[in-house]
Design a protein around this motif. Sequence first.
Motif, PDB file in Angstrom:
ATOM      1  N   ARG A   1      50.149  21.392 -34.824  1.00  0.00           N
ATOM      2  CA  ARG A   1      49.853  20.177 -34.077  1.00  0.00           C
ATOM      3  C   ARG A   1      50.774  19.029 -34.479  1.00  0.00           C
ATOM      4  NH1 ARG A   1      45.043  22.936 -34.725  1.00  0.00           N
ATOM      5  NH2 ARG A   1      44.873  22.407 -36.928  1.00  0.00           N
TER       6      ARG A   1
ATOM      7  N   THR B   1      51.258  14.937 -35.533  1.00  0.00           N
ATOM      8  CA  THR B   1      50.492  13.973 -36.336  1.00  0.00           C
ATOM      9  C   THR B   1      49.540  13.172 -35.434  1.00  0.00           C
ATOM     10  OG1 THR B   1      52.312  12.384 -36.132  1.00  0.00           O
ATOM     11  CG2 THR B   1      52.295  13.758 -38.091  1.00  0.00           C
ATOM     12  N   THR B   2      50.010  12.829 -34.244  1.00  0.00           N
ATOM     13  CA  THR B   2      49.173  12.078 -33.297  1.00  0.00           C
ATOM     14  C   THR B   2      47.944  12.871 -32.890  1.00  0.00           C
ATOM     15  OG1 THR B   2      51.132  10.954 -32.435  1.00  0.00           O
ATOM     16  CG2 THR B   2      49.161  10.910 -31.052  1.00  0.00           C
ATOM     17  N   GLN B   3      48.112  14.173 -32.641  1.00  0.00           N
ATOM     18  CA  GLN B   3      46.982  15.025 -32.261  1.00  0.00           C
ATOM     19  C   GLN B   3      45.935  15.092 -33.371  1.00  0.00           C
ATOM     20  OE1 GLN B   3      49.420  18.474 -31.280  1.00  0.00           O
ATOM     21  NE2 GLN B   3      48.766  18.366 -29.133  1.00  0.00           N
ATOM     22  N   CYS B   4      46.387  15.096 -34.625  1.00  0.00           N
ATOM     23  CA  CYS B   4      45.439  15.129 -35.752  1.00  0.00           C
ATOM     24  C   CYS B   4      44.596  13.858 -35.800  1.00  0.00           C
ATOM     25  CB  CYS B   4      46.192  15.301 -37.070  1.00  0.00           C
ATOM     26  SG  CYS B   4      46.794  16.977 -37.332  1.00  0.00           S
ATOM     27  N   ILE B   5      45.233  12.713 -35.659  1.00  0.00           N
ATOM     28  CA  ILE B   5      44.508  11.438 -35.699  1.00  0.00           C
ATOM     29  C   ILE B   5      43.534  11.343 -34.529  1.00  0.00           C
ATOM     30  CG2 ILE B   5      44.742   8.922 -35.549  1.00  0.00           C
ATOM     31  CD1 ILE B   5      45.554  10.125 -38.266  1.00  0.00           C
ATOM     32  N   GLU B   6      43.975  11.746 -33.351  1.00  0.00           N
ATOM     33  CA  GLU B   6      43.101  11.707 -32.170  1.00  0.00           C
ATOM     34  C   GLU B   6      41.889  12.612 -32.369  1.00  0.00           C
ATOM     35  OE1 GLU B   6      45.750  12.822 -29.039  1.00  0.00           O
ATOM     36  OE2 GLU B   6      46.484  10.770 -28.727  1.00  0.00           O
ATOM     37  N   ALA B   7      42.095  13.806 -32.974  1.00  0.00           N
ATOM     38  CA  ALA B   7      40.996  14.734 -33.215  1.00  0.00           C
ATOM     39  C   ALA B   7      40.004  14.162 -34.230  1.00  0.00           C
ATOM     40  CB  ALA B   7      41.545  16.071 -33.702  1.00  0.00           C
TER      41      ALA B   7
ATOM     42  N   CYS C   1      52.189  19.403 -39.878  1.00  0.00           N
ATOM     43  CA  CYS C   1      52.340  18.826 -38.539  1.00  0.00           C
ATOM     44  C   CYS C   1      53.797  18.835 -38.077  1.00  0.00           C
ATOM     45  CB  CYS C   1      51.874  17.365 -38.520  1.00  0.00           C
ATOM     46  SG  CYS C   1      50.110  17.123 -38.748  1.00  0.00           S
TER      47      CYS C   1
ATOM     48  N   TYR D   1      39.804  19.368 -33.472  1.00  0.00           N
ATOM     49  CA  TYR D   1      38.563  18.631 -33.214  1.00  0.00           C
ATOM     50  C   TYR D   1      37.341  19.434 -33.672  1.00  0.00           C
ATOM     51  CZ  TYR D   1      34.483  17.119 -30.560  1.00  0.00           C
ATOM     52  OH  TYR D   1      33.215  16.759 -30.200  1.00  0.00           O
TER      53      TYR D   1
ATOM     54  N   GLN E   1      39.355  10.957 -34.783  1.00  0.00           N
ATOM     55  CA  GLN E   1      38.616   9.882 -34.134  1.00  0.00           C
ATOM     56  C   GLN E   1      37.602  10.429 -33.136  1.00  0.00           C
ATOM     57  OE1 GLN E   1      42.075   7.720 -32.768  1.00  0.00           O
ATOM     58  NE2 GLN E   1      42.010   6.307 -34.518  1.00  0.00           N
ATOM     59  N   LYS E   2      37.991  11.477 -32.416  1.00  0.00           N
ATOM     60  CA  LYS E   2      37.080  12.102 -31.457  1.00  0.00           C
ATOM     61  C   LYS E   2      35.876  12.711 -32.164  1.00  0.00           C
ATOM     62  CE  LYS E   2      36.988  15.578 -27.752  1.00  0.00           C
ATOM     63  NZ  LYS E   2      37.753  16.671 -27.081  1.00  0.00           N
TER      64      LYS E   2
END
Length: 342
Positions: free
Chosen positions: A236, A238-244, A207, A185, A246-247
């Motif tokens: 990390r 793949t989900t954590q990357c997308i969430e970061a 990832c 993030y 978007q955040k």
Amino acid sequence: MSKAGALDLASGLGGKIEKKEVLSAVEQYEKYHNLYGGADEERKSNYTDMVNKYYDLATSFYEFGWGESFHFAHRFNGESLRESIKRHEHFLGLQLALKPGQKVLDVGCGIGGPLREIARFSLVSVTGLNNNEYQISRGKELNRIAGVDKTCDFVKADFMKMPIPDNSYDAVYAIEATCHAPDAYGCYSEIYRVLKPGQCFAAYEWCMTDAYNPENREHNKIKSEIEIGDGLPDIRSTTQCIEALQKAGFEVIWSKDLAKDSPVPWYLPLDKSHFSLSSFRLTAAGRFFTKNLVKALEYVGLAPKGSQRVQDFLEKAAEGLVDGGKKEIFTPMFFFLARKPL
């Protein structure tokens, strides 16, 4: 032209570290990692020192084995590794819809192989951001040789706190580099800040996939081998990357693990069961040759003490990468294209 010979390999070993300090740097680097009793939080809090030590120690090996572009690639049948690497870089330029004359930022640029290729392919000016002094000095020399030193340059900086004004670049990309960030993030927020509104950021991320099980000892051993062999604080999902993303404020246009539908496995160049003359130095025979070459160079004093230990943890990385690829728990090419809203 990449450095290719034994003496060039020896002269680059250790990067900007004093030759007499290389062994001590290797020992300090190893202690950051789980396989040597280190901890994730320690690596994250000391990521600048850890990653700098890693690239000072490993860059000469990378250039000896891979050439100027230190990354994997989605690969088709009948396509050479070198061809696939160039196409992988062109794909980024096309996804970003780069136009002649635009200003582009390469985050974590290594010695600038992709930077030079994308600059020539898309007729853009590229700035490579890197926190490793040795890689920047090497990249400047290669830019001069390639004739792109008037349109491409480097800035020495940490991608967690870039000394760059807001809204400076028409596009930003990262190739297997932001995986070194202790916090996705924080890194993506900095990229968001320096990118112009309405423009895009594209990356290939390292990832763990959904197949990775954190309770599985073998999976964790593979993850640790990749981390020590590749200078990573953590890997990390793949989900954590997308969430970061978007955040950080990005609008994710699309994302995909490009390893999944690669006709030729991305890890094939490192697989001990595979032999290739075109990428000989990456094969089991080539790595065996390099290991003995480094051993001999260290013995006669042409390579600093500790060089063979660097080759050893890079060998661990190769084994972890192949195992992670075969078990489909790891990917080096989770691709995403994200836009900064207007």
